[in-house]
Design a protein around this motif. Structure first.
Motif, PDB file in Angstrom:
ATOM      1  N   GLN A 187       0.844  -1.216   0.000  1.00 44.16           N
ATOM      2  CA  GLN A 187       0.000   0.000   0.000  1.00 44.16           C
ATOM      3  C   GLN A 187       0.872   1.257   0.000  1.00 44.16           C
ATOM      4  O   GLN A 187       0.500   2.272  -0.582  1.00 44.16           O
ATOM      5  CB  GLN A 187      -0.933   0.010   1.219  1.00 44.16           C
ATOM      6  N   GLN A 233      -3.335 -12.322   2.582  1.00 43.56           N
ATOM      7  CA  GLN A 233      -4.009 -11.185   3.164  1.00 43.56           C
ATOM      8  C   GLN A 233      -4.586 -10.386   1.996  1.00 43.56           C
ATOM      9  O   GLN A 233      -4.036 -10.394   0.885  1.00 43.56           O
ATOM     10  CB  GLN A 233      -3.002 -10.330   3.947  1.00 43.56           C
ATOM     11  N   GLU A 253      -5.680  -6.464   1.591  1.00 45.37           N
ATOM     12  CA  GLU A 253      -5.813  -5.166   2.227  1.00 45.37           C
ATOM     13  C   GLU A 253      -6.475  -4.213   1.261  1.00 45.37           C
ATOM     14  O   GLU A 253      -6.262  -4.290   0.045  1.00 45.37           O
ATOM     15  CB  GLU A 253      -4.430  -4.610   2.571  1.00 45.37           C
ATOM     16  N   ALA A 270      -8.531   2.241   5.556  1.00 40.60           N
ATOM     17  CA  ALA A 270      -7.859   1.007   5.138  1.00 40.60           C
ATOM     18  C   ALA A 270      -8.446  -0.155   5.926  1.00 40.60           C
ATOM     19  O   ALA A 270      -9.049   0.043   6.984  1.00 40.60           O
ATOM     20  CB  ALA A 270      -6.360   1.101   5.379  1.00 40.60           C
ATOM     21  N   GLY A 319      -7.886  -4.724   6.477  1.00 41.14           N
ATOM     22  CA  GLY A 319      -7.132  -5.925   6.124  1.00 41.14           C
ATOM     23  C   GLY A 319      -7.894  -7.151   6.584  1.00 41.14           C
ATOM     24  O   GLY A 319      -8.498  -7.150   7.651  1.00 41.14           O
TER      25      GLY A 319
HETATM   26  C1  2NL Z   1      -5.990  -7.091  10.025  1.00 42.50           C
HETATM   27  C2  2NL Z   1      -5.873  -5.639   9.986  1.00 42.50           C
HETATM   28  C3  2NL Z   1      -5.386  -3.768   8.651  1.00 42.50           C
HETATM   29  C4  2NL Z   1      -4.562  -1.889   7.460  1.00 42.50           C
HETATM   30  C5  2NL Z   1      -4.612  -3.243   7.656  1.00 42.50           C
HETATM   31  C6  2NL Z   1      -3.295  -0.141   6.271  1.00 42.50           C
HETATM   32  C7  2NL Z   1      -2.380   0.068   5.275  1.00 42.50           C
HETATM   33  C8  2NL Z   1      -1.920   1.347   5.098  1.00 42.50           C
HETATM   34  C9  2NL Z   1      -2.354   2.356   5.867  1.00 42.50           C
HETATM   35  C10 2NL Z   1      -3.264   2.077   6.847  1.00 42.50           C
HETATM   36 CL1  2NL Z   1      -0.750   1.672   3.899  1.00 42.50          CL
HETATM   37  N1  2NL Z   1      -3.724   0.844   7.036  1.00 42.50           N
HETATM   38  N2  2NL Z   1      -3.748  -1.400   6.454  1.00 42.50           N
HETATM   39  C11 2NL Z   1      -5.294  -1.056   8.301  1.00 42.50           C
HETATM   40  C12 2NL Z   1      -6.060  -1.606   9.302  1.00 42.50           C
HETATM   41  C13 2NL Z   1      -6.116  -2.972   9.488  1.00 42.50           C
HETATM   42  O1  2NL Z   1      -5.388  -5.135   8.779  1.00 42.50           O
HETATM   43  O2  2NL Z   1      -6.410  -7.643  10.988  1.00 42.50           O
HETATM   44  N3  2NL Z   1      -5.641  -7.765   8.953  1.00 42.50           N
HETATM   45  C14 2NL Z   1      -5.751  -9.182   8.848  1.00 42.50           C
END
Ligand code: 2NL
Length: 342
Positions: free
Chosen positions: A176, A212, A214, A309, A311
């Motif tokens: 990202q 994953q 995202e 964002a 994920g």
């Molecule tokens: C989870 C949580 C998340 C993000 C991923 C992200 C990426 C950028 C900036 C801000 Cl570049 N956020 N990604 C944000 C929140 C949660 O994943 O539990 N994933 C399995």
């Protein structure tokens, strides 16, 4: 002498009929018509006969010779034909047999789930991007608001390479960062699927390699309401039009505020059952508003831009959808599991 010749004729004709193949036929030819064969010997013996007996015996011997040669050729022809016929029958292909169906492969359950996820987000105008699996510390951690020594780094047990600062990405988030650096200063929305790696105990719920997906949306006046609307639409397209979501406050270093999104249990609809551990809710993803430091690292002015964002783990989504109780089935290559997704 005439009797002897008659004897040869009778016996040789019987033996010729008994010759069952070309080898036996050749033996027969040698024993009668060969240089030392019975008939040849008899012909040679003609000279020793009394003069008056010679013409009759000679005539008869020549008749027999001609007859045997002709019989030999006929038998030879018949045996050749029989041998050819046998060869054709033995090597024959039965064109009436049903064909053998080739074993067709199919997409891996993770890939199938990923494609369902792409479909849902494609409908909402998201691009699908891909990025490298081997990353540097800078992009995997520092640009995501995780400086060295930050306590949140403990959340990612990392596979490091022998080259300092080079590692296997622990999440798709560094991709990202690459996306923001490519798109800035334009608004954009992307999802970024891919493999991630973590050095941790393999259990029914965690693997050391997993996918994953995202999502990242950057633009003007993007709010938490956009986040909630997009994720609710995702849940409904993926799990059914009646689905509800709830958001619980959480913490991620790269989002502020951060939340976990729970969906009402697809099995009991919220009443409480074994699948939702009697809570009525299933955790499906993590999300939040992009942290100002991360926006800045990606080349966006946080006073002008905002973003959200999220994920999620497609294996987890697939497990919920199909009632799979152990994540290790996905990558242990047991066909009894995989073939259920054909
Ligand atoms: C989870 C949580 C998340 C993000 C991923 C992200 C990426 C950028 C900036 C801000 Cl570049 N956020 N990604 C944000 C929140 C949660 O994943 O539990 N994933 C399995």
């Amino acid at each position: 002498m005439l009797q002897e010749l008659e004897q040869i004729r009778t016996v040789s004709v019987q033996e010729l009929e008994a010759a069952a193949d070309l080898d036996q036929l050749e033996e027969w030819r040698v024993s009668y018509l060969g240089k030392k064969g019975a008939l040849t010997q008899a012909l040679r013996g003609l000279g020793k006969l009394p003069r008056e007996e010679r013409p009759a015996a000679g005539q008869m011997a020549n008749q027999i010779k001609l007859a045997l040669e002709q019989a030999f050729e006929e038998r030879q022809e018949a045996l050749r034909r029989a041998a050819l016929a046998a060869e054709l029958t033995e090597g024959a292909i039965d064109v009436h047999l049903p064909g053998r169906a080739p074993a067709l492969g199919h997409l891996h359950p993770s890939t199938q789930t990923l494609r369902e996820i792409y479909d849902v987000f494609a409908q909402m105008g998201f691009y699908v991007l891909r990025s490298r699996e081997v990353e540097d510390d800078h992009t995997n951690f520092q640009m995501l608001n995780l400086p060295p020594g930050h306590p949140a780094r403990d959340m990612w047990s990392t596979f490091y390479t022998t080259r300092p600062g080079v590692l296997l990405r622990t999440h798709t988030s560094p991709g990202q960062i690459h996306a923001m650096r490519e798109f800035h200063p334009e608004p954009f929305r992307v999802i970024l699927p891919g493999k991630c790696y973590r050095y941790e105990q393999v259990t029914t719920r965690s693997e050391h390699m997993f996918y994953q997906v995202e999502g990242l949306v950057i633009g003007h006046n993007i709010t938490m309401a956009d986040l909630k609307g997009v994720l609710l639409q995702f849940a409904r397209l993926m799990f059914g039009p009646e689905r509800r979501l709830r958001f619980r406050p959480s913490y991620f270093p790269f989002t502020e505020p951060s939340a976990e999104a729970d969906m009402d249990c697809i099995l009991c609809g919220g009443k409480g059952c074994q699948l939702c551990k009697y809570t009525g809710w299933l955790e499906i993803l993590g999300c939040g508003m992009v942290h100002p430091n991360v926006l800045r690292n990606g080349g966006y002015d946080p006073d002008e831009f905002s973003g959200f964002a999220f994920g999620m783990g497609p294996e987890r989504i697939c497990m919920l959808k199909h009632g799979i109780r152990d994540i290790r089935y996905f990558f242990s290559n047991d066909l009894r599991f995989l073939e259920q997704f054909a």
